[in-house]
Design a protein around this motif. Structure first.
Motif, short mmCIF file in Angstrom:
data_model
loop_
_atom_site.label_atom_id
_atom_site.label_comp_id
_atom_site.label_asym_id
_atom_site.label_seq_id
_atom_site.Cartn_x
_atom_site.Cartn_y
_atom_site.Cartn_z
N SER A 396 45.63 31.53 -15.48
CA SER A 396 45.91 30.17 -14.89
C SER A 396 46.19 28.79 -15.96
N LYS A 428 53.71 33.59 -9.72
CA LYS A 428 53.38 32.36 -9.80
C LYS A 428 53.89 31.38 -10.69
N MET A 560 52.58 29.72 -0.17
CA MET A 560 51.09 29.83 -0.65
C MET A 560 50.88 30.33 -1.89
N SER A 564 47.71 24.59 -3.44
CA SER A 564 46.17 24.36 -3.58
C SER A 564 45.60 25.49 -2.63
N ASP A 565 44.13 25.46 -2.89
CA ASP A 565 43.42 26.29 -1.98
C ASP A 565 43.47 25.73 -0.51
N ALA A 566 43.67 24.06 -0.56
CA ALA A 566 43.36 23.72 1.09
C ALA A 566 44.78 23.89 1.62
N ASP A 567 45.78 23.56 0.86
CA ASP A 567 47.24 23.79 1.46
C ASP A 567 47.35 25.28 1.83
N LYS A 568 46.78 26.21 1.02
CA LYS A 568 46.96 27.50 1.31
C LYS A 568 46.47 27.85 2.59
N LYS A 569 45.35 27.54 3.07
CA LYS A 569 44.73 27.63 4.31
C LYS A 569 45.53 27.12 5.39
N GLU A 572 48.52 29.60 5.50
CA GLU A 572 48.16 30.73 5.92
C GLU A 572 48.07 30.92 7.56
#
Length: 898
Positions: A396, A428, A560, A564-569, A572
């Motif tokens: 990361s 990534k 995805m 970011s985690d928020a955008d990924k949701k 998805e």
């Protein structure tokens, strides 16, 4: 790196269990499950392929049998439907959210059932497999549907189909319909199983916008021989094509309220590029990997254009740059870089972080000091085979460091060599920086894989490409801006027409050239386009909406990776909704296959994801018997082996001895006679005083001379004027044959055949065959069946190792991997009366008229041959004729030494 002991034990178990299944399957039961019909129907409508595979089977045994339907499909394809019809009852596959399907799968495992999670991966393909028990005389129909958008790569679209029934099939048929409104400019087929007999079952018809390929062999054509019931139909069938295009805004097509915009303009000049090759030379690259990397890198360096700039960075424990700055790709600099590449050795750890930051720093310095051409494109190419072990090792943090350093200024392309590298890490890393990742498979063609990937990104034509449509005309448009457009690729944008859209849909495509901006305009009549796709009966209607959904899902899944985690949701949720709405098996969904009552109630098909390392999942298969791919397989249940655990899919059991441990008791054999008599005779036969005569050899080349007083001449090469030979050159035929001859080994190191039309190059070595069409290269092993039909040329190879390149109006060139006396590469010529009067070369001069002198007065086995102003002494000798393959036939031939 050695796998853990537990993994090793597992692998042994997976091999031994199928062996037990084979031992319990008698020959009489081999075809108890009979495939009486197998059809493949693929409709390609404007690059979108809709494929339906249907297999009909019957149980001919007097006991319950298990039938397994197994096919391979392309990785980029989405399964969209599966069903089984048993005794008139349909058992469908239901697509659900993955978590819901997994609950059903886990519950089945807990009950002791094999849930049959259907998943497997190969280089280009995935496997789908499902099993069902079939009562005596009962019939079952399996049907699988999948869809994919064909991607243009190095100038062609490719449709790959696997055909592997593993038994003779009464009704075997494959139909491929292609409809392209732009017009089909090029079409070829390739098969790895086609024989001359099977070729009669293949028909190809084509007009300006459509093509139909049909393969429908009879039972006798499928047989290996009259004595064998086995089928020769087993392998790949590939269709490649391209469409007409001009220097314009592309093709804007409309069907059923949706549009797709294809953009790939011709005749644009190449943009100069600045490329830094970042090469892993750590200890794990030792051996074949580093050799293949050197080979590929040297070829890539040769392809650089003089206006390009480049540098090399190698890294193990530390990173090292070849030059202090980027240098022009001049002849001298490329030669120096080639010498440097030849010295690369593998040792030490893996410091990816420092190597990447060094590469970015080189580009930043060159840009700041204005060392690079104005308007040029800067690229970073990373090749590694393992995870970071030195310096910064947190993936990361490395991703963050590299992204911050690049700052959106350059594109990064990552190549993962083998399966010891984390592909997710590289993917990534690349997607964060406007590039893409690719896995390089460890194989004999790894160097070619590296070269092909480079060719895909070697020729940038446009930067900062943007598509603009009227706001009041379209909605839900897929990605409409792209960082780079490369030669041989294609940009695709799709969307939905608004309810009140105008009668004419217009689009504007803008991009940047090195010295100016460029804008393309295109428009399309909505009603005319709708009608064009409504007429044909052979296309899959309503395809454009599904194309839009397919493309949208793929792009959401790609976004995805870097979100970011928020955008990924959010992404998805959108991708999952589309997957369920359009019944696609994607990484977010699974298909639950229902079965008749009393059998396993839940088999789950999932979309495999490209991951870092190969992992076997236990309890994942429901079959252990011999697999009949794209058809069925069987094993008898009457032996009491309730086979529910199984091994890895695709495990080949061919050739396993059904009695591997056969012990036979014999009385001791007296040894005295052997020692006293036979050994004495053997020693006499091998005594130096009685040497065996030297075997008759095959000549280097046999030249047929039709219409002349001597019908053929044998040629042996005894000296060469330089490192390579120009054997044949005929400008009227558009043909050239060159070679390198190794005097020490007395054999060809390589032979290369080049055709002008079609543009094709075939280079053979003792190890393999490499075919290059344009910028695409493919490697084939000797003695593998190959059958390629392209405009103006047919290329075939049989299991004897004879490769033939033929055309109705050209000389037929043959290349042979000869195993007989004087083994090595051999050249064959047929239809030599088609040579023009301009033919030339070391061998070509023999086709400009040969004058034979009379036999020598004292020795009638000698005479003189004159051709093209050269006199040669010819001697009558016994030789082995290799032209019909091993073992060859003994002939008396006039022999000439060159």
């Amino acid at each position: 790196m050695k796998p853990p002991a537990s993994v090793c034990n597992c692998a042994i178990l997976l091999v031994l269990l199928p062996l037990l299944a084979v031992l319990q399957t008698t020959h009489a039961q081999k075809n108890a499950i009979d495939i009486y019909s197998l059809t493949v129907d693929s409709k390609v409508s404007s690059r979108f392929a809709h494929t339906v595979i249907t297999s009909r089977v019957v149980n001919k045994a007097d006991s319950m049998q298990e039938a397994t339907f197994q096919i391979e499909l392309p990785k980029k394809a989405f399964i969209t439907n599966f069903s089984m019809i048993i005794d008139g009852v349909t058992y469908p596959g239901n697509i659900k959210e993955k978590h819901a399907a997994q609950e059903q799968y886990s519950a089945a495992v807990a009950r002791g059932e094999s849930a049959g999670l259907v998943k497997a991966t190969g280089r280009k393909m995935e496997q789908f497999q499902v099993s069902v028990s079939v009562a005596p005389a009962a019939k079952v129909t399996f049907e699988l549907v999948y869809e994919e958008l064909l991607k243009r790569r190095l100038g062609v679209y490719e449709l790959l189909l696997k055909v592997q029934p593993r038994q003779l099939v009464k009704h075997l048929q494959m139909d491929i319909h292609i409809f392209e409104p732009q017009g089909i400019s090029f079409l070829e087929t390739e098969s790895t199983f086609m024989t001359n007999e099977l070729a009669d079952a293949l028909t190809v018809s084509q007009n300006q916008t459509k093509a139909h390929i049909r393969f429908k062999p009879t039972l006798s054509q499928q047989q290996k021989s009259a004595e064998q019931e086995d089928t020769v139909v087993d392998g790949d069938f590939i269709v490649r094509y391209d469409v007409n295009r001009t220097l314009s805004g592309g093709s804007l097509q409309i069907e059923n309220g949706y549009f797709v915009h294809y953009f790939a303009p011709e005749s644009l000049s190449m943009i100069p590029k600045n490329v830094i090759f970042v090469i892993d030379t750590s200890g794990s690259m030792i051996g074949k990997k580093i050799r293949q990397t050197r080979e590929a890198l040297i070829k890539i360096l040769e392809d650089l254009r003089p206006e390009d700039h480049f540098n090399l960075i190698t890294f193990s424990r530390e990173a090292t740059q070849w030059k202090p700055s980027l240098v022009p790709a001049s002849t001298q600099n490329v030669e120096e870089a080639t010498k440097y590449a030849n010295t690369l050795k593998a040792h030490g750890g893996t410091n990816i972080n420092d190597a990447m930051l060094m590469a970015v720093q080189l580009l930043e310095t060159a840009t700041r000091e204005e060392q690079l051409p104005s308007g040029s494109v800067s690229l970073l190419l990373l090749l590694t085979d393992g995870d970071p072990t030195v310096g910064e090792t947190n993936p990361s943090k490395i991703q963050k460091n590299v992204q911050e350093a690049i700052g959106g200024q350059y594109s990064l392309f990552c190549l993962g060599f083998g399966f010891d590298v984390s592909y997710a890490f590289l993917e990534k890393l690349a997607l964060d920086n406007g590039g893409l990742a690719r896995r390089i498979y460890e194989d004999s063609d790894s160097a070619l894989q590296l070269q092909d990937f480079y060719q895909e990104v070697a020729n940038p034509l446009l930067t900062a490409v943007t598509f603009v449509y009227p706001n009041n005309a379209v909605e839900e448009v897929t990605q409409d801006n792209f960082r780079l457009f490369f030669k041989g690729s294609e940009m695709v944008v799709a969307g939905k027409l608004q309810a009140q859209s105008p009668e004419v849909l217009s689009a504007q495509v803008s991009g940047k050239l090195p010295t100016e901006n460029i804008t393309f305009q295109v428009e399309s009549q909505v009603a005319e386009q709708e009608e064009e796709f409504r007429k044909p009966k052979y296309i899959f209607h309503g395809f454009m909406e599904r194309l839009w959904a397919y493309l949208t899902i793929h792009q959401l899944l790609e976004r995805m990776v870097s979100a970011s985690d928020a955008d990924k949701k959010v992404l998805e949720k959108q991708a999952l909704g589309l997957s369920l709405n359009y019944s696609f098996v994607t990484p977010l969904t699974s298909m639950v296959v229902t079965k008749p009552e009393g059998q396993e109630q839940s088999q789950v098909a999932e979309k495999p994801v490209e991951s870092g390392r190969t992992v076997f999942r236990h309890g994942a298969m429901g079959h252990m018997g011999p697999i009949l791919a794209a058809g069925v397989s069987m094993h008898a249940q009457r032996y009491g082996l309730n086979n529910k655990r199984g091994g890895p899919p695709g495990l080949s059991l061919t050739g396993i001895n059904p009695h591997p441990f056969h012990l036979i008791h014999r009385d001791p054999i007296p040894m005295r006679g052997i020692v006293d008599d036979d050994l004495h005779e053997t020693m006499k036969e091998t005594s130096p005083t009685a040497p065996k005569p030297a075997p008759i050899q095959a000549p280097t080349v046999i030249l047929p001379l039709p219409g002349q007083s001597v019908d053929q001449v044998c040629v042996d090469i005894k000296r060469t004027p330089g490192p390579s030979l120009r054997l044949l050159s005929d400008p009227d035929q558009g043909l050239e044959v060159t070679a390198e001859y190794n005097m020490q080994k007395a054999q060809f190191s390589w032979i290369k055949v080049t055709f002008k039309n079609p543009q094709l190059q075939v280079r053979v070595s003792p190890e393999h065959v490499v075919v290059t069409r344009g910028r695409r290269s493919s490697e084939y092993k000797w003695k593998e069946t190959l059958f390629v039909v392209m405009p103006g040329l047919t290329m075939t190879m049989d299991k004897a190792g004879l490769l033939l390149l033929s055309s109705p109006d050209k000389v037929t060139i043959g290349l042979l991997s000869w195993d007989g006396p004087g083994q090595g590469l051999r050249l064959l010529l047929r239809d030599t009366d088609r040579f023009s009067s301009h033919v030339d070369g070391t061998l070509g001069r023999f086709y400009q008229g040969v004058l034979w002198g009379p036999p020598d007065a004292t020795d009638d086995s000698k005479r003189t041959l004159r051709t093209h102003g050269f006199d040669y002494s010819a001697t009558r000798e016994l030789k082995v004729d290799y032209q019909e393959g091993t073992p060859g036939t003994e002939i008396s031939c006039w022999c000439v030494e060159l």
